[in-house]
Design a protein around this motif. Structure first.
Motif, PDB file in Angstrom:
ATOM      1  N   SER A 468       0.835  -1.125  -0.034  1.00  0.00           N
ATOM      2  CA  SER A 468      -0.229  -0.074  -0.073  1.00  0.00           C
ATOM      3  C   SER A 468       0.806   1.348  -0.290  1.00  0.00           C
ATOM      4  CB  SER A 468      -0.824   0.075   1.258  1.00  0.00           C
ATOM      5  OG  SER A 468      -1.713  -0.919   1.189  1.00  0.00           O
ATOM      6  N   GLN A 469       1.985   1.199   0.691  1.00  0.00           N
ATOM      7  CA  GLN A 469       2.714   2.243   1.013  1.00  0.00           C
ATOM      8  C   GLN A 469       3.747   2.772  -0.388  1.00  0.00           C
ATOM      9  OE1 GLN A 469       4.254   3.574   4.629  1.00  0.00           O
ATOM     10  NE2 GLN A 469       3.339   2.253   5.785  1.00  0.00           N
ATOM     11  N   GLN A 470       4.255   1.585  -0.929  1.00  0.00           N
ATOM     12  CA  GLN A 470       4.787   1.570  -2.159  1.00  0.00           C
ATOM     13  C   GLN A 470       4.122   2.470  -3.130  1.00  0.00           C
ATOM     14  OE1 GLN A 470       5.823  -2.333  -2.974  1.00  0.00           O
ATOM     15  NE2 GLN A 470       7.829  -2.306  -1.942  1.00  0.00           N
ATOM     16  N   ALA A 471       2.953   2.506  -3.291  1.00  0.00           N
ATOM     17  CA  ALA A 471       2.183   3.096  -4.336  1.00  0.00           C
ATOM     18  C   ALA A 471       1.727   4.672  -3.867  1.00  0.00           C
ATOM     19  CB  ALA A 471       0.787   2.610  -4.614  1.00  0.00           C
ATOM     20  N   ASP A 472       2.047   4.922  -2.684  1.00  0.00           N
ATOM     21  CA  ASP A 472       1.747   6.442  -2.334  1.00  0.00           C
ATOM     22  C   ASP A 472       2.825   7.116  -2.065  1.00  0.00           C
ATOM     23  OD1 ASP A 472       0.617   8.452  -0.988  1.00  0.00           O
ATOM     24  OD2 ASP A 472       0.105   7.427   0.996  1.00  0.00           O
ATOM     25  N   PRO A 473       3.154   8.213  -2.815  1.00  0.00           N
ATOM     26  CA  PRO A 473       4.321   9.019  -2.758  1.00  0.00           C
ATOM     27  C   PRO A 473       4.441   9.908  -1.350  1.00  0.00           C
ATOM     28  CG  PRO A 473       3.109   9.456  -4.721  1.00  0.00           C
ATOM     29  CD  PRO A 473       2.200   8.540  -3.961  1.00  0.00           C
ATOM     30  N   ALA A 474       3.457   9.826  -0.520  1.00  0.00           N
ATOM     31  CA  ALA A 474       3.372  10.741   0.529  1.00  0.00           C
ATOM     32  C   ALA A 474       3.481   9.451   1.905  1.00  0.00           C
ATOM     33  CB  ALA A 474       1.993  11.418   0.809  1.00  0.00           C
ATOM     34  N   SER A 475       3.533   8.319   1.523  1.00  0.00           N
ATOM     35  CA  SER A 475       3.683   7.525   2.608  1.00  0.00           C
ATOM     36  C   SER A 475       5.144   7.471   3.517  1.00  0.00           C
ATOM     37  CB  SER A 475       3.675   5.963   2.163  1.00  0.00           C
ATOM     38  OG  SER A 475       4.880   5.568   1.148  1.00  0.00           O
ATOM     39  N   THR A 476       4.937   6.929   4.596  1.00  0.00           N
ATOM     40  CA  THR A 476       6.207   6.930   5.587  1.00  0.00           C
ATOM     41  C   THR A 476       7.286   6.063   4.922  1.00  0.00           C
ATOM     42  OG1 THR A 476       4.855   6.974   7.533  1.00  0.00           O
ATOM     43  CG2 THR A 476       7.014   6.312   7.850  1.00  0.00           C
ATOM     44  N   LEU A 477       6.827   4.984   4.116  1.00  0.00           N
ATOM     45  CA  LEU A 477       7.902   4.176   3.577  1.00  0.00           C
ATOM     46  C   LEU A 477       8.674   5.023   2.551  1.00  0.00           C
ATOM     47  CD1 LEU A 477       9.421   1.582   2.692  1.00  0.00           C
ATOM     48  CD2 LEU A 477       7.540   1.073   1.185  1.00  0.00           C
ATOM     49  N   ASN A 478       8.014   5.831   1.605  1.00  0.00           N
ATOM     50  CA  ASN A 478       8.642   6.695   0.466  1.00  0.00           C
ATOM     51  C   ASN A 478       9.496   7.856   1.193  1.00  0.00           C
ATOM     52  OD1 ASN A 478       8.225   5.360  -1.949  1.00  0.00           O
ATOM     53  ND2 ASN A 478       6.267   5.660  -1.606  1.00  0.00           N
TER      54      ASN A 478
END
Length: 559
Positions: A468-478
């Motif tokens: 889920s986070q890989q696809a979200d530029p604003a994620s904590t992962l990114n």
């Protein structure tokens, strides 16, 4: 748990042309990888379960190593995967030179290190030299032997005190609650000697006054060095040697200082003879090619004492527990950073920075004051600020996803011995050890394919899953991916630190590392920041229009 809120005045603005104090720490040109490293802690049981038995395994780690390479980490540190009855999460080791079947085989370990090497990732493993499992062959032999025998001399056995030896040899307390002594039974069923265990009763302490113990651990070191590990994180590295006579201690069981009982007086920690052990270990590592390292887990205060573990003939790194436990308070954080850099610089060692590990609540929970959205905001900001500091960084698996602790694990599913030994008074560490979420739409979020993991996951973790986070530029992962890449590109780990004059005495942390200005708002009001190019931001609005909201951090290149 609640965190203190600083009462320092809020900053209305930082100068458009900020000035800085003289450098507290200067950049170095030593290219030893561990001086500016990013090391990612893997807790194997909770990382990834590839065979579907509910337990993470070595094959699961190998399968996902590319995800860690994508984070630009230099190394992984693996918590214990040795043969163990798992009474204390694998820190009760029954065989130091084999893999527990729960995790796989030695061949699986070799495949893991080979894959890591191809990806440019070094492998550091946990070493637990203070104690072993009561299931270890050496301790079983000690129990079967007579008092005064060579077998018993491998551990710390003593006769009891009081009538019939019915009282423990001294008043020491276990870290997990209760006495640090357990009495044995003789073959005829009568009470026998007592043995020391600073942790659980299933974890007898080795006797480091015995040269045979030294020889055994040198053998263990070489076994793993021959299998190409890059180094060792040494568990409770300050506890091996005990004071002669084992005198009573009325301070904290963990040896940390109190007003009445300073830590340097604790008879079970920080004894001088420990340093000779690590000098010998450092010389053994020096016999092998590559830049292999030792890192101390040593709960020693103050920092001026801790640095004795990282002089240039001993360990390379030590965990900075003062930083790990810092409150949400800018003045205190600034003081800890200053003291850390000055102390470690005094012996020519790098400072390390860490916000979470397998023994403490995750920082997204710690900083949240029981408000999850605040905890995540603060965790993102604190992480970005930490990644801009010069020195080495340790990350704990899942923090790059912004994971909080699981706070509602049913009592009957908890496994930490702290919970059991204190009758639930201390909840223990299970909440930060929950299996990772990999894929939002799969059972158990892709951790494994069976009916459940060894600890339950929260029901609302789908949005925190890695895919889920890989696809979200604003994620904590990114955020972590971009910040870690920039940290390496800009050389911040080998960089400098100068405090901004304008932020003195305020709720803002502001410093210059090389030509990057870092501003971290720990207060309750917006602040104006100098004009510059935003290099990294904890949130999309951080630094926008020259304003930094509370619980935000930004890296700037000044105009």
């Amino acid at each position: 748990m609640p965190n203190a809120v600083s009462l320092a005045p809020a900053v209305s603005a930082l100068s458009p042309a900020p000035t800085f104090h003289a450098p507290l720490h200067t950049a170095h040109d030593d290219d030893a990888w561990w001086r500016s490293s990013v090391i990612y802690q893997v807790y194997p049981r909770s990382f990834r379960d590839l065979n579907g038995d509910g337990q993470g395994d070595l094959a699961g780690i190998t399968a996902e190593l590319h995800q860690l390479a994508d984070l630009s980490v230099d190394a992984i540190w693996m918590s214990p995967f040795y043969t163990s009855p798992q009474r204390d999460g694998g820190y009760d080791v029954a065989d130091y030179c084999d893999v527990d079947p729960m995790f796989g085989t030695l061949e699986d370990f070799d495949r893991l290190t080979a894959r890591a090497t191809k990806l440019g990732i070094k492998v550091i493993i946990d070493l637990v030299p203070n104690h072993c499992s009561s299931e270890h062959a050496l301790f079983k032999a000690a129990l079967a032997a007579e008092p005064g025998s060579p077998e018993r001399a491998m551990f710390i056995f003593r006769d009891g005190t009081g009538p019939d030896g019915s009282n423990p040899p001294n008043n020491w307390q276990s870290h997990f609650g209760g006495s640090a002594w357990t009495r044995t039974l003789n073959d005829d069923g009568t009470p026998g000697q007592w043995y020391l265990h600073l942790f659980d009763s299933s974890q007898p302490d080795f006797n480091w006054d015995n040269p045979a113990v030294h020889a055994e651990f040198e053998r263990i070191l070489r076994f793993w060095l021959d299998r190409n590990v890059t180094g060792f994180r040494v568990d409770v590295a300050h506890a091996l040697v005990k004071a002669e006579g084992l005198p009573d201690w009325h301070g904290r069981p963990d040896g940390c200082s109190t007003e009445e009982h300073p830590g340097h007086a604790a008879p079970m920690f920080g004894q001088r003879a420990i340093h000779d052990i690590y000098r010998r270990w450092r010389s053994i590592l020096g016999e092998y090619d590559g830049d292999r390292i030792l890192c101390a887990e040593a709960t020693i205060d103050p920092l001026s004492r801790l640095v004795n573990w990282v002089r240039n003939d001993q360990m390379h790194q030590a965990f900075n527990f003062a930083y790990l436990h810092h409150p949400w308070d800018a003045a205190r954080l600034r003081e800890i950073i200053t003291d850390s850099l000055q102390a470690f610089d005094s012996v020519g060692a790098p400072t390390t920075w860490v916000l979470s590990n397998h023994d403490v609540p995750r920082h997204a929970t710690r900083f949240g004051e029981e408000r999850p959205e605040v905890g995540l905001d603060r965790a993102r900001a604190a992480s970005l600020a930490m990644l801009a500091l010069p020195g080495g960084v340790y990350l704990y698996q899942g923090e790059e996803l912004g994971l909080p602790d699981h706070l509602t694990i049913p009592d009957e599913l908890r496994q930490d011995p702290t919970f059991v030994r204190t009758g639930g008074e201390r909840v223990g560490r299970d909440g930060c050890r929950v299996p990772l979420p990999w894929r939002a739409d799969e059972p158990h979020y892709g951790f494994g394919s069976n009916d459940g993991g060894w600890l339950p996951q929260p029901e609302d973790w789908a949005t925190l899953a890695r895919d889920s986070q890989q696809a979200d530029p604003a994620s904590t992962l990114n955020l972590y991916r971009s910040a870690l890449s920039l940290r390496k590109e800009l050389g911040l780990g080998a960089g400098s630190l100068s405090w901004a004059v304008d932020a003195d005495g305020t709720d803002t942390i502001a410093f210059l590392n090389n030509d990057v200005m870092v501003i971290f708002n720990m207060g309750q009001s917006d602040i104006n920041v100098p004009a510059g190019s935003v290099l990294a931001a904890s949130h999309a609005d951080a630094g926008a229009d020259g304003v930094l909201a509370p619980n935000r951090c930004v890296w700037l290149r000044l105009n």
